[in-house]
Design a protein around this motif. Structure first.
Motif, short mmCIF file in Angstrom:
data_model
loop_
_atom_site.label_atom_id
_atom_site.label_comp_id
_atom_site.label_asym_id
_atom_site.label_seq_id
_atom_site.Cartn_x
_atom_site.Cartn_y
_atom_site.Cartn_z
N UNK A 253 21.11 7.08 55.46
CA UNK A 253 20.78 7.28 54.04
C UNK A 253 20.66 8.77 53.73
N UNK A 254 20.00 9.51 54.60
CA UNK A 254 19.93 10.96 54.41
C UNK A 254 21.33 11.58 54.41
N UNK A 255 22.17 11.11 55.34
CA UNK A 255 23.52 11.65 55.43
C UNK A 255 24.33 11.38 54.17
N UNK A 256 24.29 10.14 53.70
CA UNK A 256 25.05 9.77 52.50
C UNK A 256 24.55 10.52 51.27
N UNK A 257 23.23 10.68 51.18
CA UNK A 257 22.64 11.38 50.03
C UNK A 257 22.81 12.89 50.12
N UNK A 258 23.16 13.40 51.32
CA UNK A 258 23.28 14.84 51.50
C UNK A 258 21.95 15.56 51.44
N UNK A 259 20.90 14.87 51.88
CA UNK A 259 19.54 15.42 51.84
C UNK A 259 19.12 15.86 53.24
N UNK A 260 18.63 17.09 53.34
CA UNK A 260 18.17 17.62 54.61
C UNK A 260 16.81 17.02 54.99
N UNK A 261 16.57 16.88 56.28
CA UNK A 261 15.28 16.38 56.76
C UNK A 261 15.08 16.85 58.18
N UNK A 262 13.85 16.78 58.65
CA UNK A 262 13.54 17.14 60.03
C UNK A 262 13.61 15.87 60.87
N UNK A 263 14.50 15.87 61.85
CA UNK A 263 14.76 14.69 62.68
C UNK A 263 14.00 14.85 64.00
N UNK A 264 12.78 14.34 64.03
CA UNK A 264 11.92 14.48 65.20
C UNK A 264 12.20 13.32 66.16
N UNK A 265 12.55 13.62 67.41
CA UNK A 265 12.90 12.59 68.39
C UNK A 265 11.94 12.64 69.58
N UNK A 266 11.19 11.57 69.74
CA UNK A 266 10.27 11.42 70.87
C UNK A 266 11.07 10.87 72.04
#
Length: 207
Positions: free
Chosen positions: A20-33
């Motif tokens: 959804x972030x990718x399609x919307x072109x919206x940046x976000x912080x992708x935190x991976x545990x």
């Protein structure tokens, strides 16, 4: 508004949100545990609202838990949830059906070796039942040559892509052969420029 999405180091239950972030072109912080057994998770767990991942943190301090709630929230924010109550409900119907399939698929992934065949059969049996209904639903919209709802991508199409392209078809490549319209949809969604770019550049994980 800025966003921070926290999940384990895999696609799993956070991938709908990431797409959804990718399609919307919206940046976000992708935190991976690293994993559910890692020290990172032990440190993070106490800060999660329900003690589970994924969770989404907004810049105003709001935390949203549960994968479906996160995806629904983002889809509404990014206008990927339909244009009215009827379309919203159509999206919900498809995504809820896909959740049923994915719940069975996760049981298959976690099953011991002697239970793999039976748990995979449960997945395929569910696809056979739900596939008929999803194919019919798709056909009702533009003859099945577009998307599940309206004229463009919604959460329903994205969830369909993650369920099959990322998961079920990796185990059973011919699972959608009975459903040509669904197979066509999978190809259209995968060919979307923003989705294709995310799939190409995202961290490589098994699931």
């Amino acid at each position: 508004m800025s966003y921070k999405l926290t999940y384990f180091a895999g696609r799993g239950r956070a991938e709908n949100a990431r797409l959804l972030f990718a399609v919307a072109g919206v940046q976000y912080e992708d935190i991976r545990v690293e994993s559910a057994w890692s020290e990172d998770w032990a440190q993070v767990k106490g800060s999660t609202p329900f003690g589970v991942l994924p969770f989404l943190t907004l810049s105003d301090g709001t935390s949203i838990s549960m994968s479906a709630a996160i995806a629904n929230y983002l889809a509404r924010e990014f206008n990927l949830y339909g244009k009215n109550n009827k379309e919203n409900t159509q999206v919900d119907t498809i995504t809820n059906a896909l959740t049923d399939i994915m719940d069975l698929f996760y049981k298959y992934l976690l099953a011991k070796e002697d239970a793999k065949a039976e748990t995979l059969k449960n997945v395929l049996d569910k696809v056979e039942i739900y596939g008929v209904a999803m194919e019919a639903s798709l056909k009702q919209n533009n003859g099945g040559n577009g998307y599940f709802v309206g004229k463009g991508l919604t959460l329903a199409d994205i969830a369909f892509f993650t369920t099959f392209a990322d998961n079920v078809k990796a185990v059973e490549p011919n699972v959608l052969d009975k459903y040509p319209l669904l197979n066509g949809l999978l190809e259209r969604v995968g060919a979307d420029e923003k989705i294709a770019k995310w799939v190409e550049t995202r961290p490589k994980t098994i699931y």
